[in-house]
Design a protein around this motif. Sequence first.
Motif, short mmCIF file in Angstrom:
data_model
loop_
_atom_site.label_atom_id
_atom_site.label_comp_id
_atom_site.label_asym_id
_atom_site.label_seq_id
_atom_site.Cartn_x
_atom_site.Cartn_y
_atom_site.Cartn_z
N GLY A 162 0.79 -1.22 0.00
CA GLY A 162 0.00 0.00 0.00
C GLY A 162 0.82 1.27 0.00
O GLY A 162 0.44 2.27 0.60
N ARG A 163 1.96 1.25 -0.70
CA ARG A 163 2.81 2.42 -0.67
C ARG A 163 3.46 2.70 -2.03
O ARG A 163 3.60 1.81 -2.87
CB ARG A 163 3.90 2.27 0.38
N LEU A 164 3.85 3.95 -2.19
CA LEU A 164 4.66 4.40 -3.31
C LEU A 164 6.02 4.76 -2.74
O LEU A 164 6.11 5.51 -1.76
CB LEU A 164 4.03 5.63 -3.97
N ARG A 218 8.85 7.33 1.03
CA ARG A 218 7.63 6.53 0.81
C ARG A 218 6.41 7.38 1.11
O ARG A 218 6.43 8.31 1.91
CB ARG A 218 7.63 5.27 1.66
N ALA A 219 5.32 7.03 0.44
CA ALA A 219 4.03 7.68 0.66
C ALA A 219 2.95 6.61 0.68
O ALA A 219 3.03 5.63 -0.08
CB ALA A 219 3.75 8.71 -0.44
N ALA A 225 4.88 6.03 -12.88
CA ALA A 225 4.60 4.62 -12.60
C ALA A 225 3.11 4.48 -12.35
O ALA A 225 2.48 5.35 -11.73
CB ALA A 225 5.38 4.15 -11.37
N PHE A 226 2.55 3.37 -12.82
CA PHE A 226 1.13 3.11 -12.61
C PHE A 226 0.88 2.49 -11.25
O PHE A 226 1.65 1.63 -10.78
CB PHE A 226 0.59 2.17 -13.69
N GLY A 227 -0.21 2.93 -10.63
CA GLY A 227 -0.69 2.33 -9.41
C GLY A 227 -2.03 1.66 -9.66
O GLY A 227 -2.43 1.45 -10.81
N PRO A 228 -2.74 1.32 -8.60
CA PRO A 228 -4.04 0.67 -8.76
C PRO A 228 -5.07 1.63 -9.36
O PRO A 228 -4.93 2.85 -9.29
CB PRO A 228 -4.40 0.27 -7.33
N ASP A 229 -6.09 1.04 -9.98
CA ASP A 229 -7.24 1.81 -10.48
C ASP A 229 -6.87 2.82 -11.56
O ASP A 229 -7.52 3.87 -11.68
CB ASP A 229 -7.97 2.52 -9.33
N GLY A 230 -5.84 2.54 -12.33
CA GLY A 230 -5.51 3.41 -13.45
C GLY A 230 -4.90 4.74 -13.08
O GLY A 230 -4.93 5.68 -13.88
N VAL A 231 -4.33 4.85 -11.89
CA VAL A 231 -3.70 6.10 -11.47
C VAL A 231 -2.23 6.09 -11.87
O VAL A 231 -1.51 5.12 -11.62
CB VAL A 231 -3.83 6.30 -9.95
#
Length: 283
Positions: free
Chosen positions: A25-27, A39-40, A239-245
């Motif tokens: 659950g982090r970037l 980290r975020a 970089a892509f995250g979940p849900d197309g973000v």
Amino acid sequence: MFDPEVFVLCDALVGEGPVVEEAAGRLVFVDIPRGRLLRADLRERGPATEIANVGMSLGAVAPRRSGGWVAACAEGFGTLIPDGDLIVRHPVLADPALRMNDAKCDSAGRFWAGSTETSFEPGRGALHCWDPRRGVRTVAEGLTLPNGLGWSPDDSVFYLADSMRQVVLAAAFDVRAGTIGPFSELIHIQDGLPDGLCVDEDGCLWLAVWGAGQVRRYDPRGRLLAAVRFPVSQPSSCAFGPDGVLFVTSARERTDAAREPLAGSVFAVDAGLRGLPASIFED
């Protein structure tokens, strides 16, 4: 869609190397010249937390199967354990005028990184690979500022930006052997420097264009499909995250703080597409 919002308000000199660790659950991302790993939380927008300050430039990291991160640092390849200590495993850059830059893992768990001369002397850059089973090798030389690594969804093509030459290159890739063919020019940028990139589920490239204030989407043939404008002039990677973000880092270095108060922050864009997940170093 395509409306950037501030995800992390930050003053990174050169924010780079965003990696989405969805299970955690982090970037995570780096501030290259300050040697910081940050980290975020993906679920709550807030300030970034420093994981480590390694005491040398830090080009990029990737998650390790055994825990922590593998790192491309000033001296070569290293590992960062969860408490933040950097151990240089392969000091392949003996010349202090050289440093590692952008880096990523391929789907087979090898760590690829570009090196550059600190003043970007033409031809002194190279592409290196750390295979956890076969060790470290230099794959290509004669580059200047290798950046923006990526692979097509079927692993048949390897992408690499050479920023100072203003090009994105492509080469055939053999994922089993970990080898690349000759590079050819795929994209030429005239109004900025091609920087970090990522690849979406359709095989299209999302490219941060330093100096142009944009992230651009190109199809696999190098044709421009879309451009997203940012409130900063130096978007640096994505970089892509979940849900197309799509998460986009940026740089404060050499900007006017009065004109670009958000420079150095991380932005989020609803791209409406999923990207290829971050690969893990298989040690």
